[in-house]
Scaffold this motif. Structure first.
Motif, PDB file in Angstrom:
ATOM      1  N   ARG A   1      12.107  18.017   0.174  1.00 59.73           N
ATOM      2  CA  ARG A   1      11.075  17.485   1.078  1.00 59.73           C
ATOM      3  C   ARG A   1      11.719  19.022   2.085  1.00 59.73           C
ATOM      4  N   ASN A   2      13.407  18.630   2.115  1.00 58.77           N
ATOM      5  CA  ASN A   2      13.906  19.938   2.905  1.00 58.77           C
ATOM      6  C   ASN A   2      13.518  19.405   4.676  1.00 58.77           C
ATOM      7  N   PRO A   3      13.711  18.341   4.557  1.00 52.91           N
ATOM      8  CA  PRO A   3      13.532  17.557   6.316  1.00 52.91           C
ATOM      9  C   PRO A   3      15.052  18.500   6.770  1.00 52.91           C
ATOM     10  N   PRO A   4      14.847  18.865   7.962  1.00 47.97           N
ATOM     11  CA  PRO A   4      16.563  19.270   8.587  1.00 47.97           C
ATOM     12  C   PRO A   4      17.423  17.950   9.002  1.00 47.97           C
ATOM     13  N   ILE A   5      18.347  17.401   7.779  1.00 49.95           N
ATOM     14  CA  ILE A   5      19.406  16.274   7.766  1.00 49.95           C
ATOM     15  C   ILE A   5      20.371  16.948   7.281  1.00 49.95           C
ATOM     16  N   ALA A   6      21.522  16.288   7.404  1.00 52.09           N
ATOM     17  CA  ALA A   6      22.555  16.976   6.708  1.00 52.09           C
ATOM     18  C   ALA A   6      23.400  15.729   5.939  1.00 52.09           C
ATOM     19  N   PHE A   7      22.904  14.838   5.329  1.00 50.25           N
ATOM     20  CA  PHE A   7      23.178  14.330   3.837  1.00 50.25           C
ATOM     21  C   PHE A   7      22.063  13.378   3.118  1.00 50.25           C
ATOM     22  N   VAL A   8      22.776  12.794   2.538  1.00 45.94           N
ATOM     23  CA  VAL A   8      21.435  11.974   1.817  1.00 45.94           C
ATOM     24  C   VAL A   8      23.318  11.030   1.094  1.00 45.94           C
ATOM     25  N   VAL A   9      22.778   9.789   0.937  1.00 44.26           N
ATOM     26  CA  VAL A   9      23.535   8.427   0.419  1.00 44.26           C
ATOM     27  C   VAL A   9      22.314   7.534  -0.248  1.00 44.26           C
ATOM     28  N   ALA A  10      22.394   7.591  -1.955  1.00 46.31           N
ATOM     29  CA  ALA A  10      21.973   6.700  -2.604  1.00 46.31           C
ATOM     30  C   ALA A  10      22.443   5.565  -3.208  1.00 46.31           C
ATOM     31  N   SER A  11      22.556   4.295  -3.070  1.00 45.32           N
ATOM     32  CA  SER A  11      23.085   2.830  -3.315  1.00 45.32           C
ATOM     33  C   SER A  11      22.176   2.429  -4.065  1.00 45.32           C
ATOM     34  N   SER A  12      23.020   2.738  -5.482  1.00 43.24           N
ATOM     35  CA  SER A  12      22.133   1.626  -6.721  1.00 43.24           C
ATOM     36  C   SER A  12      21.017   2.198  -6.448  1.00 43.24           C
TER      37      SER A  12
ATOM     38  N   ALA B   1       8.327   9.880   9.259  1.00 43.78           N
ATOM     39  CA  ALA B   1       8.147   9.896  10.598  1.00 43.78           C
ATOM     40  C   ALA B   1       9.339   9.562  11.141  1.00 43.78           C
ATOM     41  N   CYS B   2      10.033   8.717  10.723  1.00 44.31           N
ATOM     42  CA  CYS B   2      11.781   8.522  11.511  1.00 44.31           C
ATOM     43  C   CYS B   2      12.178   9.268  11.418  1.00 44.31           C
ATOM     44  N   THR B   3      12.566  10.077  10.387  1.00 40.37           N
ATOM     45  CA  THR B   3      13.880  11.071  10.759  1.00 40.37           C
ATOM     46  C   THR B   3      13.146  12.298  12.002  1.00 40.37           C
ATOM     47  N   ALA B   4      11.921  12.331  12.188  1.00 39.49           N
ATOM     48  CA  ALA B   4      11.250  14.052  12.557  1.00 39.49           C
ATOM     49  C   ALA B   4      11.902  13.182  14.208  1.00 39.49           C
ATOM     50  N   ARG B   5      11.650  11.171  14.453  1.00 39.40           N
ATOM     51  CA  ARG B   5      11.717  10.769  16.036  1.00 39.40           C
ATOM     52  C   ARG B   5      12.940  11.000  16.331  1.00 39.40           C
ATOM     53  N   LEU B   6      14.257  10.932  15.319  1.00 40.79           N
ATOM     54  CA  LEU B   6      15.396  10.650  15.943  1.00 40.79           C
ATOM     55  C   LEU B   6      15.848  12.320  15.642  1.00 40.79           C
ATOM     56  N   LEU B   7      15.310  13.092  15.373  1.00 40.61           N
ATOM     57  CA  LEU B   7      15.925  14.667  15.439  1.00 40.61           C
ATOM     58  C   LEU B   7      15.393  14.819  17.066  1.00 40.61           C
ATOM     59  N   SER B   8      14.080  14.649  17.480  1.00 38.10           N
ATOM     60  CA  SER B   8      13.711  14.660  18.242  1.00 38.10           C
ATOM     61  C   SER B   8      13.756  14.246  19.978  1.00 38.10           C
ATOM     62  N   ASP B   9      14.848  13.174  19.716  1.00 39.48           N
ATOM     63  CA  ASP B   9      14.799  12.155  21.098  1.00 39.48           C
ATOM     64  C   ASP B   9      17.111  13.019  20.901  1.00 39.48           C
TER      65      ASP B   9
ATOM     66  N   ASP C   1       0.862  -1.222  -0.099  1.00 36.11           N
ATOM     67  CA  ASP C   1      -0.048  -0.288   0.151  1.00 36.11           C
ATOM     68  C   ASP C   1       0.978   0.982  -0.016  1.00 36.11           C
ATOM     69  N   ALA C   2       2.107   1.068  -0.284  1.00 34.39           N
ATOM     70  CA  ALA C   2       3.017   2.545  -0.047  1.00 34.39           C
ATOM     71  C   ALA C   2       4.288   2.765  -1.590  1.00 34.39           C
ATOM     72  N   GLY C   3       3.925   3.384  -2.047  1.00 37.51           N
ATOM     73  CA  GLY C   3       3.442   3.528  -3.075  1.00 37.51           C
ATOM     74  C   GLY C   3       5.856   4.381  -2.428  1.00 37.51           C
ATOM     75  N   ILE C   4       6.608   5.688  -3.373  1.00 40.92           N
ATOM     76  CA  ILE C   4       7.239   5.765  -3.051  1.00 40.92           C
ATOM     77  C   ILE C   4       6.936   6.642  -2.166  1.00 40.92           C
ATOM     78  N   VAL C   5       6.006   8.030  -2.588  1.00 41.52           N
ATOM     79  CA  VAL C   5       6.382   8.637  -2.423  1.00 41.52           C
ATOM     80  C   VAL C   5       5.303   8.712  -0.312  1.00 41.52           C
ATOM     81  N   GLU C   6       4.799   7.608  -0.129  1.00 45.30           N
ATOM     82  CA  GLU C   6       4.638   7.286   1.270  1.00 45.30           C
ATOM     83  C   GLU C   6       5.282   6.434   1.913  1.00 45.30           C
ATOM     84  N   GLN C   7       6.716   5.591   1.244  1.00 49.12           N
ATOM     85  CA  GLN C   7       7.155   4.779   1.877  1.00 49.12           C
ATOM     86  C   GLN C   7       8.128   6.140   2.396  1.00 49.12           C
ATOM     87  N   ALA C   8       7.933   7.243   1.829  1.00 47.27           N
ATOM     88  CA  ALA C   8       8.989   8.987   2.177  1.00 47.27           C
ATOM     89  C   ALA C   8       8.036   9.584   3.410  1.00 47.27           C
TER      90      ALA C   8
END
Length: 224
Positions: A94-105, A61-69, A49-56
């Motif tokens: 979507r420009n969340p407050p992250i520092a970098f992105v790594v895409a493997s293949s 949501a996980c990113t926000a949880r980590l950033l708030s901890d 039920d989760a396409g690319i957008v829903e998986q993002a």
């Protein structure tokens, strides 16, 4: 580093791919987090039920949880493998407050373009000659046209039953697409996702990792 797995019912280990990467990062002093996709392992829901957008959405949501901890070391970056490469690009765009992105293949083209390249490789590996290639790829392009018009799985199944596959498939017992209604529904969700717009919006460093002999991802087109 928050890690997102690849396609299908992938858990936090992404089959066997993530554990050695995690070990390497931990030895280098980088904290690592990964999670089960919807409906896998300890997660509720259904991954279909989760396409690319829903998986993002899930990843953010996980990113926000980590950033708030306060116990989680900062800064936080994203890592995505294969289909997860599309997901981290969409999330970072979507420009969340992250520092970098790594895409493997992680493909830099649409899923439809990536699957056509993958199917081309599959045909060649199974003895389809250059002279037969155009005829062999024709049914795949017909499938993409069916996706574009939103055809149901039953519509497509009936169409290929009536038209039959070219002899190049029959002689070599090749498969055009899995006999799986759930997978067809998932493809309808993602086939036209284009990462280019999200890539243009990213404002943090991006490391894109590719293997020159990748049989599934069109590397030159993705790099471009």
């Amino acid at each position: 580093m928050l890690m997102h797995p690849g396609s299908g019912p992938s858990d936090r280990d992404n089959d066997v791919y993530f554990p050695p990467i995690r070990e390497h990062l931990l030895e280098a002093g980088v904290a690592v987090c990964s999670f089960d996709k919807r409906g896998v392992g300890g997660s509720t829901g259904r991954w279909e039920d989760a396409g690319i957008v829903e998986q993002a959405d899930d990843l953010l949501a996980c990113t926000a949880r980590l950033l708030s901890d306060s116990d989680v070391p900062k800064p936080v970056g994203l890592f995505g493998h294969s289909q997860g490469g599309w997901v981290v690009v969409e999330a970072a765009g979507r420009n969340p407050p992250i520092a970098f992105v790594v895409a493997s293949s992680g493909p830099g083209v649409t899923p439809a373009e990536q699957e056509r390249f993958s199917h081309h490789t599959y045909l060649m590996q199974n003895g389809v000659t250059e002279s037969e290639l155009q005829e062999a790829l024709g049914p795949f392009d017909t499938l993409v046209e069916a996706l574009q018009r939103g055809a149901t799985y039953e519509d497509v199944r009936r169409q290929f039953e009536s038209e039959q596959l070219p002899s190049v498939y029959e002689e070599r017992k090749l498969v055009l697409f899995p006999d799986d209604e759930e997978l067809w529904s998932f493809l309808l969700r993602i086939f036209d996702y284009d990462p280019r717009a999200a890539l243009e919006r990213i404002r943090v460093p991006v490391l894109a990792l590719f293997g020159a002999d990748d049989p599934l991802v069109p590397v030159d087109a993705s790099v471009t």
